[in-house]
Enzyme design. Structure first.
Site, PDB file in Angstrom:
ATOM      1  N   HIS A  76      -4.069   5.286   1.153  1.00 48.82           N
ATOM      2  CA  HIS A  76      -4.418   6.525   1.858  1.00 48.82           C
ATOM      3  C   HIS A  76      -5.333   6.273   3.052  1.00 48.82           C
ATOM      4  CE1 HIS A  76      -3.012   9.945  -0.856  1.00 48.82           C
ATOM      5  NE2 HIS A  76      -2.423   8.843  -1.255  1.00 48.82           N
ATOM      6  N   GLY A  82      -4.116   3.490  10.373  1.00 49.50           N
ATOM      7  CA  GLY A  82      -4.679   2.149  10.270  1.00 49.50           C
ATOM      8  C   GLY A  82      -5.937   2.165   9.406  1.00 49.50           C
ATOM      9  N   ASP A  84      -9.445   2.193   8.552  1.00 54.20           N
ATOM     10  CA  ASP A  84     -10.672   2.491   9.290  1.00 54.20           C
ATOM     11  C   ASP A  84     -11.687   3.251   8.432  1.00 54.20           C
ATOM     12  OD1 ASP A  84      -9.483   4.927   9.002  1.00 54.20           O
ATOM     13  OD2 ASP A  84      -9.377   5.404  11.139  1.00 54.20           O
ATOM     14  N   THR A 104      -6.613  13.747  -5.228  1.00 52.18           N
ATOM     15  CA  THR A 104      -6.692  12.898  -6.410  1.00 52.18           C
ATOM     16  C   THR A 104      -7.310  11.531  -6.115  1.00 52.18           C
ATOM     17  OG1 THR A 104      -4.404  12.327  -5.954  1.00 52.18           O
ATOM     18  CG2 THR A 104      -4.790  13.989  -7.636  1.00 52.18           C
ATOM     19  N   PRO A 172       3.466  10.171   2.213  1.00 51.74           N
ATOM     20  CA  PRO A 172       4.595  10.671   1.427  1.00 51.74           C
ATOM     21  C   PRO A 172       4.144  11.294   0.104  1.00 51.74           C
ATOM     22  CG  PRO A 172       4.557   8.256   1.450  1.00 51.74           C
ATOM     23  CD  PRO A 172       3.471   8.710   2.366  1.00 51.74           C
ATOM     24  N   HIS A 204       2.512   1.044  -8.726  1.00 46.58           N
ATOM     25  CA  HIS A 204       2.448   1.930  -9.896  1.00 46.58           C
ATOM     26  C   HIS A 204       2.350   1.149 -11.206  1.00 46.58           C
ATOM     27  CE1 HIS A 204       4.343   5.497  -7.481  1.00 46.58           C
ATOM     28  NE2 HIS A 204       3.101   5.249  -7.152  1.00 46.58           N
ATOM     29  N   THR A 205       2.510  -0.159 -11.151  1.00 44.98           N
ATOM     30  CA  THR A 205       2.344  -0.996 -12.351  1.00 44.98           C
ATOM     31  C   THR A 205       0.965  -0.836 -12.991  1.00 44.98           C
ATOM     32  OG1 THR A 205       2.379  -3.257 -13.207  1.00 44.98           O
ATOM     33  CG2 THR A 205       1.677  -3.020 -10.942  1.00 44.98           C
ATOM     34  N   ASP A 244       3.080   3.002 -15.398  1.00 48.06           N
ATOM     35  CA  ASP A 244       3.831   1.913 -16.035  1.00 48.06           C
ATOM     36  C   ASP A 244       3.606   2.093 -17.526  1.00 48.06           C
ATOM     37  OD1 ASP A 244       4.648  -0.408 -17.302  1.00 48.06           O
ATOM     38  OD2 ASP A 244       3.511  -1.766 -16.014  1.00 48.06           O
ATOM     39  N   ASP A 252       1.936  -6.421 -13.193  1.00 49.88           N
ATOM     40  CA  ASP A 252       3.105  -7.276 -13.448  1.00 49.88           C
ATOM     41  C   ASP A 252       4.353  -6.533 -12.976  1.00 49.88           C
ATOM     42  OD1 ASP A 252       3.442  -5.240 -15.258  1.00 49.88           O
ATOM     43  OD2 ASP A 252       3.317  -6.489 -17.047  1.00 49.88           O
TER      44      ASP A 252
END
Ligand code: NAG
Ligand code: NAG
Ligand code: NAG
Ligand code: NAG
EC number: 1.11.1.7
Length: 350
Positions: A76, A82, A84, A104, A172, A204-205, A244, A252
């Site tokens: 985010h 970029g 910063d 969040t 997104p 997301h792992t 996950d 992983d």
């Protein structure tokens, strides 16, 4: 609709350079360098690597979910304009953390960066930016969680203001984004390779999510897994869901294996297996942790180098990662007096 939003985006990018930050005071050490070198701080703050690593290790021991928080913060921060540290400015009227995609963001992760800044500045002086710390700390937390090492560019300056709203809303949305939307939005940031999108989704792992971010999947309740998600969320609406479900705390490739069993939490996760272009990449990553790690490292480094429309301008936040230095006067009257004098000295000489 897709093409009109692409056009709108092009306009935003073209005009961004004139909308954004004006150049301001920066330490001499940063001038003449566009901020790309990983060894940037080795002379001015040789203790930095050790400080970051030990802080991150301690934070993880206390709460493993901070790893997910850091990854999200990195994304985010870097994606809109970029890296910063604009995401950290929560002590200003127009703070990014109050915007939809950002509600969040974990306070714990933000606090971790600020506490590393305080430690590093106490030892080396105010020579390391909050943006640089965000990159280093996230990389280290990934490595400690089992993931791959990658280089992060250093010498990034901290923004003087939060990113513009329209930039933040280009992030997104995980609940609704289709693969085509995701690919388009990533391409605008130099992440145009489809493998970038699939690999970065692999973060997301170690991810966690609030129930509100996957309602469209859980409410459909059209398979065993989505019914389980719905049941969990109605029982414990405030508990974070692991993204996950196989090895939630380990970095992983199990997330990709889970996708093969239809166990992706977000609609955008499931979209990766349903789309003909991305499905083979998911399969490759599910079969080979090395393939995933190699691509993830490349993609994270690219993300760290998302172009800055106005260039590398700003400052090193000296008093807090949560506010620009100029806000010092009204915001920090009750800071320790001794420290204050030393900091005023730096301010005067800059
Ligand atoms: C900014 O975020 C930090 C860390 O989450 C928190 O401690 C602080 O209270 C926040 N400040 C404001 C003004 O919201
Ligand atoms: C699948 O993904 C590709 C990009 O990788 C995209 O161009 C295409 O539109 C997607 N297909 C569907 C049905 O969403
Ligand atoms: C539901 O919650 C239980 C207990 O926390 C957890 O073990 C399980 O993985 C969750 N279900 C799904 C589908 O993630
Ligand atoms: C102030 C603000 O933008 N609030 C939004 C935060 O995000 C949630 C969920 O994405 C929205 O429902 C709020 O309107």
């Amino acid at each position: 609709m897709a093409s009109s939003s692409v056009a709108a985006l092009a306009v935003v990018l073209a005009t961004a350079a004139t909308l954004l930050l004006s150049p301001a005071t920066s330490l001499p050490v940063f001038t003449g360098d566009d901020g790309a070198s990983p060894g940037f701080h080795s002379a001015s703050c040789p203790q930095l690597d050790g400080i970051v690593w030990s802080s991150v290790e301690a934070a993880l021991r206390q709460d493993v979910a901070v790893a997910a928080g850091m990854l999200r913060l990195y994304f985010h921060d870097c994606f809109p304009q970029g890296c910063d540290a604009s995401i950290l400015l929560n002590d200003t009227a127009a703070r990014e953390t109050a915007l939809g995609p950002n509600l969040t963001i974990q306070p714990r992760a933000m606090q971790l960066i600020e506490s590393i800044r305080a430690r590093a500045h106490a030892v080396c002086g105010p020579v390391v930016s909050c943006a640089d710390i965000t990159l280093l700390a996230t990389r280290d937390i990934i490595v400690i969680s089992g993931g791959p090492w990658f280089n992060v560019p250093q010498g990034n300056l901290d923004s003087l203001a939060p990113a513009a709203q329209e930039k933040v809303f280009e992030l997104p949305a995980p609940d609704t984004a289709s693969v085509a939307t995701l690919v388009t939005s990533f391409a605008t940031r130099g992440l145009g390779d489809v493998a970038d999108l699939v690999a970065l989704s692999g973060a997301h792992t170690i991810g966690r999510s609030q129930c509100g971010s996957f309602v469209d999947r859980s409410q459909r309740a059209d398979d065993t897994f989505s019914r389980k998600l719905a049941a969990n969320c109605s029982k414990h609406p405030d508990r974070l869901q692991n993204l996950d479900v196989i090895t939630p705390d380990l970095f992983d490739n199990a997330y990709f294996k889970a996708l093969g069993f239809n166990q992706g939490v977000f609609t955008s996760d499931m979209a990766l297996v349903k789309n003909k272009t991305t499905a083979p990449i998911v399969k490759r990553f599910a079969e080979s942790k090395e393939a995933f790690f190699g691509q993830f490292a490349r993609s994270m480094e690219k993300l760290a180098r998302v172009p800055k429309p106005a260039g590398n301008v700003g400052e090193i936040r000296r008093f807090s990662c949560f506010r620009p230095n100029a806000q010092r006067a009204d915001a920090a009257v009750d800071d320790a007096a001794g420290e204050e004098e030393e900091e005023e000295g730096f301010a005067a000489s800059a």
